[in-house]
Design an enzyme around this catalytic site. Structure first.
Site, PDB file in Angstrom:
ATOM      1  CG  ASP A 106      20.136  44.173 -32.178  1.00 50.98           C
ATOM      2  OD1 ASP A 106      20.686  44.564 -31.804  1.00 50.98           O
ATOM      3  OD2 ASP A 106      20.527  43.264 -33.288  1.00 50.98           O
ATOM      4  CE  LYS A 141      16.398  50.635 -27.203  1.00 49.63           C
ATOM      5  NZ  LYS A 141      16.204  48.858 -27.816  1.00 49.63           N
ATOM      6  CD  GLU A 159      19.483  51.890 -23.636  1.00 51.32           C
ATOM      7  OE1 GLU A 159      19.496  50.343 -25.115  1.00 51.32           O
ATOM      8  OE2 GLU A 159      20.696  51.505 -22.898  1.00 51.32           O
ATOM      9  CG  LEU A 160      12.530  53.831 -23.512  1.00 58.21           C
ATOM     10  CD1 LEU A 160      11.393  54.548 -23.851  1.00 58.21           C
ATOM     11  CD2 LEU A 160      12.104  53.796 -21.722  1.00 58.21           C
ATOM     12  CB  ALA A 161      13.097  47.544 -22.573  1.00 58.04           C
ATOM     13  N   GLY A 162      13.960  47.739 -26.237  1.00 63.65           N
ATOM     14  CA  GLY A 162      12.801  47.223 -27.226  1.00 63.65           C
ATOM     15  C   GLY A 162      12.275  48.228 -27.822  1.00 63.65           C
ATOM     16  CE  LYS A 218      17.670  48.492 -21.377  1.00 63.45           C
ATOM     17  NZ  LYS A 218      17.461  48.401 -23.130  1.00 63.45           N
TER      18      LYS A 218
END
Length: 201
Positions: free
Chosen positions: A11, A14, A93-96, A31
């Site tokens: 959060d 991104k 886009e990566l996560a976290g 993603k």
């Protein structure tokens, strides 16, 4: 050019940056792994409807760390086998954050190290963000992952920027929060700022 959009943690904005970047430079969007709904691809579609959006590398329904969602949903995949689409101009886009797990063995930064691409690091202003930003920069540099710039989301805090820039010697770009009403103006300004910073995409 293929570019990772990585965050200092969950959060940080991104997807916000991805939407503006894809609209400004006509990049495709991908993603790597999505856990939970609504999806980040949906946000891109809402703000930048002309962007070509690839299906998620891995799509999970449970809004939690992917390695936990993977177990809950009994989904079989291996982090390093997730394939990046063959697109010439692509935002991934990566996560976290960098050390958020992808599966039971690997984190986002492990994938980045194994599939080397230049990276835009995304952060926002809050108490403790300097520490998280500098730790993230250090981790990427230790793994020889090229950092194109740091994008700070939200209202600029000059004292924070000055310390980060002096300490890390990194290029800092600013992106304010936007909505559907002012999106195109923000995108235009963002594009001009990036061009003025001598960054090429």
């Amino acid at each position: 050019m293929q570019i990772y959009m990585a965050g200092i943690h969950t959060d940080t904005g991104k997807t916000h940056v991805c939407a503006a970047f894809c609209a400004a430079f006509k990049y495709d969007y991908f993603k790597l792994i999505q856990a939970g709904t609504p999806t980040d691809s949906g946000v891109i579609r809402r703000f930048s409807p002309n962007t070509h959006i690839f299906n998620e590398g891995i799509l999970l329904q449970t809004p939690t760390s992917p390695h936990i969602a993977k177990e809950i949903e009994r989904v079989e995949y291996e982090a390093m086998q997730i394939k990046i689409p063959k697109s010439q101009n692509l935002i991934i886009e990566l996560a976290g954050g960098l050390f958020s797990p992808i599966d039971e063995k690997f984190c986002m930064i492990d994938y980045m190290q194994n599939h080397k691409l230049p990276t835009i690091l995304v952060a926002k202003y809050y108490l403790g963000s300097i520490n998280h930003i500098l730790l993230s920069i250090e981790a990427l540099r230790q793994r020889h992952i090229d950092i194109l710039c740091l994008v700070m989301v939200g209202k600029q805090e000059q004292q924070v920027d000055s310390f980060i820039q002096q300490y890390s010697k990194i290029t800092i770009i600013h992106l304010p929060f936007f909505n559907t009403t002012n999106f195109m103006q923000v995108v235009c300004d963002f594009k001009n700022i990036l061009k003025d910073s001598n960054l090429t995409f």
